[in-house]
Design a protein around this motif. Sequence first.
Motif, PDB file in Angstrom:
ATOM      1  N   PRO A 191      22.036   0.460   8.235  1.00  0.00           N
ATOM      2  CA  PRO A 191      23.223  -0.583   8.418  1.00  0.00           C
ATOM      3  C   PRO A 191      23.041  -1.708   8.065  1.00  0.00           C
ATOM      4  CG  PRO A 191      21.026  -0.600  10.199  1.00  0.00           C
ATOM      5  CD  PRO A 191      21.120   0.726   9.107  1.00  0.00           C
ATOM      6  N   PRO A 192      23.679  -2.485   7.876  1.00  0.00           N
ATOM      7  CA  PRO A 192      23.433  -3.938   7.230  1.00  0.00           C
ATOM      8  C   PRO A 192      22.171  -4.636   7.312  1.00  0.00           C
ATOM      9  CG  PRO A 192      25.880  -3.324   7.346  1.00  0.00           C
ATOM     10  CD  PRO A 192      25.175  -2.915   8.141  1.00  0.00           C
ATOM     11  N   TYR A 193      21.708  -4.745   8.945  1.00  0.00           N
ATOM     12  CA  TYR A 193      21.571  -5.610   9.395  1.00  0.00           C
ATOM     13  C   TYR A 193      19.678  -4.430   9.744  1.00  0.00           C
ATOM     14  CZ  TYR A 193      21.681  -2.379  13.142  1.00  0.00           C
ATOM     15  OH  TYR A 193      22.347  -0.659  14.381  1.00  0.00           O
ATOM     16  N   ALA A 194      19.068  -3.568   8.719  1.00  0.00           N
ATOM     17  CA  ALA A 194      18.144  -2.562   8.837  1.00  0.00           C
ATOM     18  C   ALA A 194      16.673  -3.585   8.121  1.00  0.00           C
ATOM     19  CB  ALA A 194      18.396  -1.434   8.157  1.00  0.00           C
ATOM     20  N   GLN A 195      15.440  -3.230   8.658  1.00  0.00           N
ATOM     21  CA  GLN A 195      15.038  -4.656   7.857  1.00  0.00           C
ATOM     22  C   GLN A 195      13.323  -3.554   8.502  1.00  0.00           C
ATOM     23  OE1 GLN A 195      14.628  -7.586  11.055  1.00  0.00           O
ATOM     24  NE2 GLN A 195      15.860  -8.701  10.077  1.00  0.00           N
ATOM     25  N   VAL A 196      12.647  -3.208   7.321  1.00  0.00           N
ATOM     26  CA  VAL A 196      11.117  -2.428   6.531  1.00  0.00           C
ATOM     27  C   VAL A 196      10.191  -3.796   7.533  1.00  0.00           C
ATOM     28  CG1 VAL A 196       9.736  -1.357   6.005  1.00  0.00           C
ATOM     29  CG2 VAL A 196      12.307  -1.591   5.021  1.00  0.00           C
ATOM     30  N   SER A 197       9.378  -2.771   8.519  1.00  0.00           N
ATOM     31  CA  SER A 197       8.676  -4.086   9.269  1.00  0.00           C
ATOM     32  C   SER A 197       6.702  -4.113   8.287  1.00  0.00           C
ATOM     33  CB  SER A 197       7.934  -2.912  10.240  1.00  0.00           C
ATOM     34  OG  SER A 197       6.341  -3.239  10.423  1.00  0.00           O
ATOM     35  N   ASN A 198       6.794  -5.110   8.419  1.00  0.00           N
ATOM     36  CA  ASN A 198       5.960  -4.976   7.599  1.00  0.00           C
ATOM     37  C   ASN A 198       4.331  -5.305   8.127  1.00  0.00           C
ATOM     38  OD1 ASN A 198       4.749  -6.646  10.201  1.00  0.00           O
ATOM     39  ND2 ASN A 198       4.874  -8.606   9.695  1.00  0.00           N
ATOM     40  N   LEU A 199       4.266  -3.649   8.664  1.00  0.00           N
ATOM     41  CA  LEU A 199       3.027  -3.265   8.632  1.00  0.00           C
ATOM     42  C   LEU A 199       3.274  -2.064   8.070  1.00  0.00           C
ATOM     43  CD1 LEU A 199       3.390  -3.600  12.788  1.00  0.00           C
ATOM     44  CD2 LEU A 199       1.280  -4.374  11.642  1.00  0.00           C
ATOM     45  N   VAL A 200       4.743  -1.106   7.460  1.00  0.00           N
ATOM     46  CA  VAL A 200       4.558  -0.622   6.774  1.00  0.00           C
ATOM     47  C   VAL A 200       4.723  -0.404   5.071  1.00  0.00           C
ATOM     48  CG1 VAL A 200       5.229   1.192   8.691  1.00  0.00           C
ATOM     49  CG2 VAL A 200       6.561   0.674   7.475  1.00  0.00           C
ATOM     50  N   ASP A 201       4.583   0.287   3.927  1.00  0.00           N
ATOM     51  CA  ASP A 201       3.764   0.196   2.840  1.00  0.00           C
ATOM     52  C   ASP A 201       5.141   0.762   2.396  1.00  0.00           C
ATOM     53  OD1 ASP A 201       3.179  -1.321   0.613  1.00  0.00           O
ATOM     54  OD2 ASP A 201       2.211   0.715   0.137  1.00  0.00           O
ATOM     55  N   ILE A 202       6.524   0.342   2.533  1.00  0.00           N
ATOM     56  CA  ILE A 202       7.815   0.557   1.705  1.00  0.00           C
ATOM     57  C   ILE A 202       8.515  -1.064   2.077  1.00  0.00           C
ATOM     58  CG2 ILE A 202       8.242   3.157   2.192  1.00  0.00           C
ATOM     59  CD1 ILE A 202       9.298   3.120   4.820  1.00  0.00           C
ATOM     60  N   GLU A 203       9.960  -0.778   1.042  1.00  0.00           N
ATOM     61  CA  GLU A 203      10.643  -2.545   1.081  1.00  0.00           C
ATOM     62  C   GLU A 203      11.928  -1.788   1.567  1.00  0.00           C
ATOM     63  OE1 GLU A 203      11.076  -2.421  -3.678  1.00  0.00           O
ATOM     64  OE2 GLU A 203       8.128  -2.299  -4.031  1.00  0.00           O
ATOM     65  N   LYS A 204      11.900  -0.723   1.100  1.00  0.00           N
ATOM     66  CA  LYS A 204      14.033  -0.381   2.219  1.00  0.00           C
ATOM     67  C   LYS A 204      13.685   0.484   3.054  1.00  0.00           C
ATOM     68  CE  LYS A 204      15.442   1.059  -1.697  1.00  0.00           C
ATOM     69  NZ  LYS A 204      14.130   1.264  -2.536  1.00  0.00           N
ATOM     70  N   VAL A 205      14.319   0.184   4.535  1.00  0.00           N
ATOM     71  CA  VAL A 205      14.919   1.626   5.067  1.00  0.00           C
ATOM     72  C   VAL A 205      14.933   3.110   4.461  1.00  0.00           C
ATOM     73  CG1 VAL A 205      14.780   0.557   6.969  1.00  0.00           C
ATOM     74  CG2 VAL A 205      16.924   1.199   5.655  1.00  0.00           C
ATOM     75  N   THR A 206      15.623   3.106   3.539  1.00  0.00           N
ATOM     76  CA  THR A 206      15.628   4.300   2.365  1.00  0.00           C
ATOM     77  C   THR A 206      14.879   4.850   1.760  1.00  0.00           C
ATOM     78  OG1 THR A 206      16.247   3.022   0.875  1.00  0.00           O
ATOM     79  CG2 THR A 206      18.197   3.858   2.718  1.00  0.00           C
ATOM     80  N   ASP A 207      13.340   4.093   1.952  1.00  0.00           N
ATOM     81  CA  ASP A 207      12.319   4.756   0.985  1.00  0.00           C
ATOM     82  C   ASP A 207      11.789   5.535   2.203  1.00  0.00           C
ATOM     83  OD1 ASP A 207      12.533   3.544  -1.318  1.00  0.00           O
ATOM     84  OD2 ASP A 207      11.450   1.583  -1.059  1.00  0.00           O
ATOM     85  N   ARG A 208      10.870   6.728   2.216  1.00  0.00           N
ATOM     86  CA  ARG A 208      10.458   7.380   3.184  1.00  0.00           C
ATOM     87  C   ARG A 208       9.044   7.338   2.823  1.00  0.00           C
ATOM     88  NH1 ARG A 208      15.140  11.514   2.292  1.00  0.00           N
ATOM     89  NH2 ARG A 208      15.875  11.912   3.972  1.00  0.00           N
ATOM     90  N   LEU A 209       8.383   7.161   3.877  1.00  0.00           N
ATOM     91  CA  LEU A 209       7.298   7.774   4.469  1.00  0.00           C
ATOM     92  C   LEU A 209       6.000   8.653   5.660  1.00  0.00           C
ATOM     93  CD1 LEU A 209       4.363   5.827   3.785  1.00  0.00           C
ATOM     94  CD2 LEU A 209       5.167   4.248   5.686  1.00  0.00           C
ATOM     95  N   TYR A 210       6.045   9.480   5.208  1.00  0.00           N
ATOM     96  CA  TYR A 210       5.286   9.941   7.079  1.00  0.00           C
ATOM     97  C   TYR A 210       4.257   9.597   7.922  1.00  0.00           C
ATOM     98  CZ  TYR A 210       3.671  14.694   9.157  1.00  0.00           C
ATOM     99  OH  TYR A 210       3.572  15.039  10.210  1.00  0.00           O
ATOM    100  N   ARG A 211       4.631   9.055   8.690  1.00  0.00           N
ATOM    101  CA  ARG A 211       4.101   7.852  10.043  1.00  0.00           C
ATOM    102  C   ARG A 211       3.404   9.267  10.512  1.00  0.00           C
ATOM    103  NH1 ARG A 211       5.448   3.988  12.991  1.00  0.00           N
ATOM    104  NH2 ARG A 211       3.604   2.781  12.158  1.00  0.00           N
ATOM    105  N   GLY A 212       3.108  10.474  10.993  1.00  0.00           N
ATOM    106  CA  GLY A 212       2.986  11.068  12.032  1.00  0.00           C
ATOM    107  C   GLY A 212       1.298  11.558  11.677  1.00  0.00           C
ATOM    108  N   PHE A 213       0.662  11.834  12.420  1.00  0.00           N
ATOM    109  CA  PHE A 213      -0.860  12.165  12.711  1.00  0.00           C
ATOM    110  C   PHE A 213      -1.671  13.464  11.905  1.00  0.00           C
ATOM    111  CE2 PHE A 213      -0.342   8.945  15.510  1.00  0.00           C
ATOM    112  CZ  PHE A 213      -1.757   8.289  15.386  1.00  0.00           C
ATOM    113  N   CYS A 214      -2.782  13.531  11.405  1.00  0.00           N
ATOM    114  CA  CYS A 214      -3.086  14.623  10.435  1.00  0.00           C
ATOM    115  C   CYS A 214      -3.663  16.058  11.890  1.00  0.00           C
ATOM    116  CB  CYS A 214      -4.572  14.427  10.328  1.00  0.00           C
ATOM    117  SG  CYS A 214      -4.152  12.577   8.994  1.00  0.00           S
TER     118      CYS A 214
END
Length: 345
Positions: free
Chosen positions: A255-278
């Motif tokens: 959505p237009p208001y989508a924001q990425v947390s500064n705790l994750v190393d991506i620039e926009k929400v359409t950048d994928r990042l796996y956040r599961g535990f090993c």
Amino acid sequence: MRYFNLLFRSFSGLLLAILILLSFPAFAQGDLFDSDEIIDVKMQFSVKDIRKDTNDSTFVDEIIWLKDSEGNWEEIPVELRVRGNFRLTNCYYPPLRMKIKKKNREGTIFEENKSLKVVFPCSRAKNADSYVAKEFMAYQIFEEVSEYTFQTRMMRITFINEDDRKQEEIELLGFLLEDDDDVADRFDGEILEGKKILGSLMEPLPSVRHDYFQMLIGNTDFSSLFRHNSKILLLPEERLIPLAYDFDMTGLVNPPYAQVSNLVDIEKVTDRLYRGFCRERDVFDEVRTEFLEKEGRIMEIASDYESYLSPAEYRETSRFLGDFFDILRNDKAFENQIVSACRSY
């Protein structure tokens, strides 16, 4: 004479069956989440007043109208209050919680649902419904890959905002979301509150299915440890299961208001990042196979909501989902972006 007696008994049985059917309400009791059919609801209240007069513990009395299968509007007294955090602060239409007293829900599709969450569009923009449709789509996809989910039902809302001078009816897309206690009851468990639990302590297979799903929809806006857009379901034998919800801030919805947390190393929400535990490698591989086997069905689910999206939005939605399966199919990408990217703490 015997022929007429048989005929009479047959006619009497048919008549009795018809009378029994007619005695039931147009919506069968307790079947809110048993159907995928969109339900029609009328609502009328002041957006400003409901923001001003309600909070986490204060409800106001309102009326909603539910259209039955015969096209009649059924009046149902309810209680409403605002809920949520980001959307409550940043959206025109606040997310709501709805409570219905037992005497008011008897004989309705809300028979078994004392409390429900109500999801509205965020804004009054013309394409606001498409973001609701994509978030609803995410819930349907989650149901395909995990048994531990919140149930949902889409609504077509005829809404009158009492703040508007003309008080004209507008049509909105929304959906209802199952209450925490109800989902816990379905699994003979309970929702844990007030405890911080590391994701690595949860059941391996349900957790990895949850984590793959979050990567599939491009979601990094969740934390089981801090109870952010995630609940923990405690099942018999001390089994811990993550329960995901609130999928608007994702690459799928975007959505237009989508924001990425500064705790994750991506620039926009359409950048994928796996956040599961090993986990053990065989767990990763097993869930990888499961998802690849369900790719066709997941793409079918996306196509179910094509009519709510513009052609460009639907193409982007299909491409975005397809990109995740490309990662799963590619051994190197799977190793780098999931297996080696898992969190150890």
